[in-house]
Scaffold this motif. Structure first.
Motif, mmCIF file in Angstrom:
data_model
loop_
_atom_site.group_PDB
_atom_site.id
_atom_site.type_symbol
_atom_site.label_atom_id
_atom_site.label_comp_id
_atom_site.label_asym_id
_atom_site.label_seq_id
_atom_site.Cartn_x
_atom_site.Cartn_y
_atom_site.Cartn_z
ATOM 1 N N VAL A 36 64.036 50.945 -4.490
ATOM 2 C CA VAL A 36 65.061 50.051 -3.971
ATOM 3 C C VAL A 36 65.373 50.296 -2.501
ATOM 4 O O VAL A 36 65.622 49.360 -1.754
ATOM 5 C CB VAL A 36 66.338 50.165 -4.826
ATOM 6 C CG1 VAL A 36 67.533 49.611 -4.092
ATOM 7 C CG2 VAL A 36 66.137 49.433 -6.127
ATOM 8 N N ALA A 37 65.423 51.534 -2.099
ATOM 9 C CA ALA A 37 65.856 51.788 -0.710
ATOM 10 C C ALA A 37 65.160 53.016 -0.156
ATOM 11 O O ALA A 37 64.615 53.807 -0.890
ATOM 12 C CB ALA A 37 67.360 51.982 -0.664
ATOM 13 N N SER A 39 70.373 45.594 0.101
ATOM 14 C CA SER A 39 69.200 46.155 -0.579
ATOM 15 C C SER A 39 69.604 46.986 -1.780
ATOM 16 O O SER A 39 68.844 47.130 -2.743
ATOM 17 C CB SER A 39 68.383 47.019 0.385
ATOM 18 O OG SER A 39 67.848 46.216 1.416
ATOM 19 N N SER A 75 67.160 56.888 -10.048
ATOM 20 C CA SER A 75 68.132 55.797 -9.882
ATOM 21 C C SER A 75 67.650 54.768 -8.871
ATOM 22 O O SER A 75 68.036 53.600 -8.933
ATOM 23 C CB SER A 75 69.490 56.357 -9.451
ATOM 24 O OG SER A 75 70.037 57.168 -10.473
ATOM 25 N N LEU A 76 66.822 55.215 -7.935
ATOM 26 C CA LEU A 76 66.301 54.293 -6.920
ATOM 27 C C LEU A 76 65.121 53.473 -7.438
ATOM 28 O O LEU A 76 64.561 52.662 -6.719
ATOM 29 C CB LEU A 76 65.881 55.075 -5.664
ATOM 30 C CG LEU A 76 67.048 55.681 -4.877
ATOM 31 C CD1 LEU A 76 66.529 56.585 -3.758
ATOM 32 C CD2 LEU A 76 67.917 54.575 -4.278
ATOM 33 N N VAL A 98 72.942 49.987 -6.960
ATOM 34 C CA VAL A 98 71.921 50.891 -7.462
ATOM 35 C C VAL A 98 72.249 52.358 -7.219
ATOM 36 O O VAL A 98 71.991 53.200 -8.063
ATOM 37 C CB VAL A 98 70.548 50.544 -6.848
ATOM 38 C CG1 VAL A 98 69.575 51.689 -6.998
ATOM 39 C CG2 VAL A 98 69.994 49.307 -7.523
#
Lengths: 263, 263
Positions: A262-263, B181, A181-182, B262
């Motif tokens: 993403v993070a 983010s 998911s990231l 996300v």
């Protein structure tokens, strides 16, 4: 190929091997480097393809689009998209016409190439989180299936979503969903877990692309949107000409998977 | 407008107000609903625009692209893109030609509309995390600046990145970066924090779009890529015709911000 050896290849070494004729699935190659699906269509079809990708971001996350006629990409300086993949497919009017190891002789000045995120990218994140990769362990290509879920059409392009499937032990399901998911730029989280019926898949043992992969007892089949989807759109929509990678035999870029996290 | 009242408006109510002539910045309207930038260009320019967005995903995250000539979008069933924004800008050869409250009389059958993610979307996430929104508190439009950072060109389109700026207290900086983010579809994390020189901005008190916003002592200026960037590309690249929203006066969709989160 020995998995331990292929994992340690640099992207440049891998591309050089493929350029000189080596072919085969690229899962497990060049650890930590982003792999990409290729689809090249005539410029006249490029807007439809780009819009199709925009409207279907889970199966078709665009990593790069070349200028018309160009076979280079900033994702891998020095690479040649006509020679540096292990194996290609050439499509004429939506029919598979050829499966060569390079497409120098088939290239056209009006081709626009799309590089689309590949789930092989997130396999490193899964491996590092302890999720076993059954197909890599078994030396097979990942299993891919044409689903009954339609993509949102764009201009002349339409077709079903294709998914890749991995057998995931229940204790690793949470990590598998979290880690992918990231990475929305490479298909993100699964589109479906469990019962393949939900996607219109009759028999996991007979994938439409790639190889069947053996489950361990208790494994849950987990399905991710797949970058072979544009090939299914080519088959359904029949543009006059297209060049793609052969399923599972990807373009290995110099980009790092981490860049897409993403993070 | 009273901020407490506008926050409680449904997207449909907000659009009806704008359709009947109300105009003004939409920051703080319709809490939790996704706002979008509009840019409509002739079909002949649509591929360049879509490619420009793909190549510059931080300032230009595409939420939807209409079919040619259509003024409807699945993001807000029943809405009319020609009337339901508070204020528009009409561009001819890259020059601002008009700033009307509807564009019914200026619409063309060959227009393709792009709806692009807006940072007003993530302001709710910031507010819920305790980050103060100075411009909303002060009843002003957010400050936006043209930077010296060039976008990656696409076909005939080129231009500089535009950013929005928010004054963030240092104790809230971490939350501001973390929360945004997780929303890559609406510009994601900041492109720059602190010293505006790094983006070629001379004077925070003189924004290129929107209003100046007063900082509190200790505040750090934080810069996010901004969906006004396509307007800067229009000014730099001079397509024969374009319609955009007026900066800060966005299209309010029925989509929920949460959909774009996300993880």
């Amino acid at each position: 190929m020995n998995p331990a050896t292929t994992a340690l290849r640099s992207p440049e070494e891998a591309r050089a091997l493929f350029r000189s004729g080596t072919s085969g699935p690229t899962a497990g190659w060049a650890a930590g480097h982003t792999q990409a699906n290729l689809i090249a269509v005539p410029a006249d079809w490029a807007y439809d393809m780009l819009l199709f990708c925009q409207r279907n971001p889970k199966p078709c996350p665009v990593l790069d689009v070349t200028d018309t006629g160009s076979w280079t990409t900033p994702l891998a300086p020095g690479a040649d998209l006509r020679t540096d993949l292990p194996c290609y497919r050439v499509w004429e009017d939506g029919e598979l016409a050829d499966e060569p190891t390079d497409v120098v002789g088939r290239w056209r000045d009006d081709l626009v190439s799309f590089l689309i995120g590949c789930s092989f990218t997130f396999e490193w994140a899964l491996t590092e989180s302890g999720v076993p990769m059954r197909h890599v362990e078994q030396g097979r290509n990942v299993s891919m299936y044409v689903t009954t879920r339609p993509c949102r059409p764009a201009g002349r392009l339409h077709g079903p979503m294709v998914v890749s499937m991995r057998h995931v032990p229940p204790e690793h399901l949470s990590a598998a969903i979290r880690e992918t998911s990231l990475l929305p730029a490479v298909h993100g989280g699964p589109v479906h877990c469990g019962e393949p019926d939900g996607l219109g898949i009759d028999d996991l043992a007979r994938p439409d692309f790639g190889d069947p992969v053996t489950a361990e007892p208790g494994d849950i089949p987990v399905f991710w949107a797949c970058g072979v989807t544009p090939q299914a759109a080519v088959m359904a929509s029949r543009p006059p000409f297209a060049i793609t990678h052969a399923p599972g035999q990807m373009f290995i870029t110099d980009a790092r998977d981490e860049q897409y996290r993403v993070a």
